[in-house]
Design an enzyme around this catalytic site. Structure first.
Site, PDB file in Angstrom:
ATOM      1  N   CYS A 163       0.790  -1.226   0.000  1.00 49.91           N
ATOM      2  CA  CYS A 163       0.000   0.000   0.000  1.00 49.91           C
ATOM      3  C   CYS A 163       0.820   1.273   0.000  1.00 49.91           C
ATOM      4  CB  CYS A 163      -0.920   0.016   1.222  1.00 49.91           C
ATOM      5  SG  CYS A 163      -0.033   0.130   2.796  1.00 49.91           S
ATOM      6  N   GLN A 164       2.145   1.202   0.027  1.00 52.92           N
ATOM      7  CA  GLN A 164       2.929   2.413   0.191  1.00 52.92           C
ATOM      8  C   GLN A 164       2.662   3.445  -0.894  1.00 52.92           C
ATOM      9  OE1 GLN A 164       3.906   2.869   3.087  1.00 52.92           O
ATOM     10  NE2 GLN A 164       6.111   2.631   3.196  1.00 52.92           N
TER      11      GLN A 164
END
Length: 476
Positions: A163-164
């Site tokens: 998800c970064q």
């Protein structure tokens, strides 16, 4: 799904990744090399009982005599989603996680023969119980054939891709290579064709990346996933939920992209209706008040004492023994745990400057997020530190324990306290290093990152209940 945010994926190629080298890392079970399998060989675990209906009444799954629904967990991390679905009555087929430390936690708690939560009792013989990269799995012709053999036989593929690149708390980089991992989950979906799909992620996945001035705004990744699921034959929708409404002492907004196979005759909207219906039933089952969220004080009060003892797994560090539980939530967390000292409750050793900052914050600052002015004037460049308010749920737990200062003591929260704030029970034990600093944080998933990246199990349980109710509306 838990270890996905803080590390880069392996390059997509036929070469084995360093985390899942099938020849270089010893497996816990022997997997003899086979010829290309017959598709029917892959179906053994999902054909053990006839399918029957499921209703959301009484127990999470309603009819306890019914055959469990089956699920595959991708980017599984330490197992927050798997634990929640297990508690909702689902049977795990297998889970894929590339990081060795996160997989060690997953296996100890959900896979192995001594695991307290046997979510994967029927793990297929053809897939090694070891860290595996999603690209590695998809790139193996034998495993792809096995996955094709599961076609139309698995109820759900769920996953939380890295998800970064989406996170509003990070760089929001639309070109981050980790953003491509959601496409790998869709590739799994195309091979297996489960009845339903869930992509769980940070709220930022539902926000469009900014385009250059003068250009039409790009669609969000969530919107793109919905379009791809539509192409694959699924009715799909996405929505955002706050986990503090589901028995988690933390305001954590999570996006859910849900697809239901069109031939089932049920729309994805029904999942979100059923999720709301599952909430009061879950909270009643847990013994929690549906009218208010669990507070940080209720979650942590029995872990806070002046007494210090050596940390059981790190004798050079200190820990503390349990106090008597003071809340319904604390008693809930301690069910099944026979320890006198909590697992992973190791105190950090603060330097003089950090300790002085924490002491000053306790003496002079209101509870909540500390101001940038206070932090800068006291020599720290970090722009987020929170002095926990014990009367409220905390803000979103991240992979950094030093972002949260305990409300009663001038120190960081421990990994166990982070786990409590995520709704992991105390008998769920974390493995691997406690923390990792520097460039390796992008690749390795220490305990603090395992917890911070996880789907809160209470929320995952509600999601499992809601999906069971949704598929019950489909019929056979």
């Amino acid at each position: 799904m838990s270890s996905r945010c803080g590390r880069a994926p392996a390059p997509r190629s036929r070469r084995r990744s360093s985390c899942g080298d099938r020849s270089g890392r010893e497996s816990s079970r022997e997997s003899p090399r086979r010829g290309i399998p017959r598709p029917s060989d892959a179906l053994d675990i999902v054909r053990q009982q006839p399918r029957s209906s499921y209703v959301l009444e009484g127990s999470p799954m309603g009819n306890n005599s019914a055959a469990p629904l089956t699920s595959i967990d991708l980017f599984a991390g330490c197992g927050g989603l798997s634990l929640g679905f297990h508690r909702a009555g689902w049977r795990g087929v297998f889970a894929v996680e590339r990081d060795p430390m996160a997989f060690e936690t997953l296996k100890a708690n959900l896979v192995g023969p001594e695991a307290p939560y046997r979510a994967y009792e029927h793990w297929p013989e053809w897939l090694d119980q070891k860290p595996l990269d999603v690209d590695e799995v998809l790139g193996d012709p034998e495993i792809r054939a096995r996955l094709m053999g599961l076609r139309d036989q698995v109820d759900l593929i769920a996953g939380g891709p890295p998800c970064q690149g989406f996170s509003v708390g990070g760089s929001r980089n639309g070109l981050d290579e980790r953003n491509e991992m959601v496409q790998r989950q869709l590739e799994f979906v195309e091979l297996v064709r489960p009845r339903a799909v869930i992509v769980e992620n940070v709220e930022g996945i539902a926000r469009a990346f900014r385009s250059r001035p003068g250009e039409e705004g790009a669609k969000s990744v969530a919107h793109q996933v919905v379009l791809e699921l539509d192409r694959l034959g699924y009715d799909a929708k996405f929505g955002v939920a706050d986990t503090s409404r589901f028995g988690v002492p933390q305001v954590r907004r999570r996006a859910l992209i849900v697809g239901i196979r069109r031939d089932l005759g049920v729309t994805a909207d029904r999942f979100f209706d059923n999720l709301e219906a599952a909430r009061p039933r879950l909270l009643e089952q847990l013994g929690l008040d549906p009218e208010r969220p669990v507070t940080a004080g209720e979650a942590l009060s029995d872990l806070t004492t002046d007494e210090r003892v050596p940390s059981p797994d790190s004798p050079k560090f200190e820990s503390s023994p349990y106090l008597a539980p003071r809340s319904t939530y604390a008693r809930l967390m301690r069910r099944g745990s026979s320890r006198s000292v909590p697992d992973s409750h190791r105190y950090s050793k603060h330097g003089e400057r950090v300790q002085a900052l924490y002491d000053l914050a306790h003496a002079t600052q209101p509870k909540g997020r500390l101001s940038k002015e206070f932090l800068l004037s006291n020599g720290t460049k970090k722009d987020k530190k929170v002095l926990i308010d014990e009367t409220q749920p905390v803000s979103t737990i991240t992979t950094h324990p030093d972002e949260f200062i305990h409300y009663a003591e001038a120190r960081n929260v421990t990994v166990r306290e982070m786990a409590r704030l995520q709704s992991f029970p105390d008998d769920f034990e974390f493995k691997g290093r406690y923390t990792i600093n520097g460039p390796r944080r992008r690749f390795d998933v220490a305990r603090c990152s395992q917890v911070g990246n996880a789907v809160p199990p209470h929320f995952a349980e509600a999601v499992g209940m809601a999906m069971a109710a949704t598929l019950a509306e489909a019929g056979d």
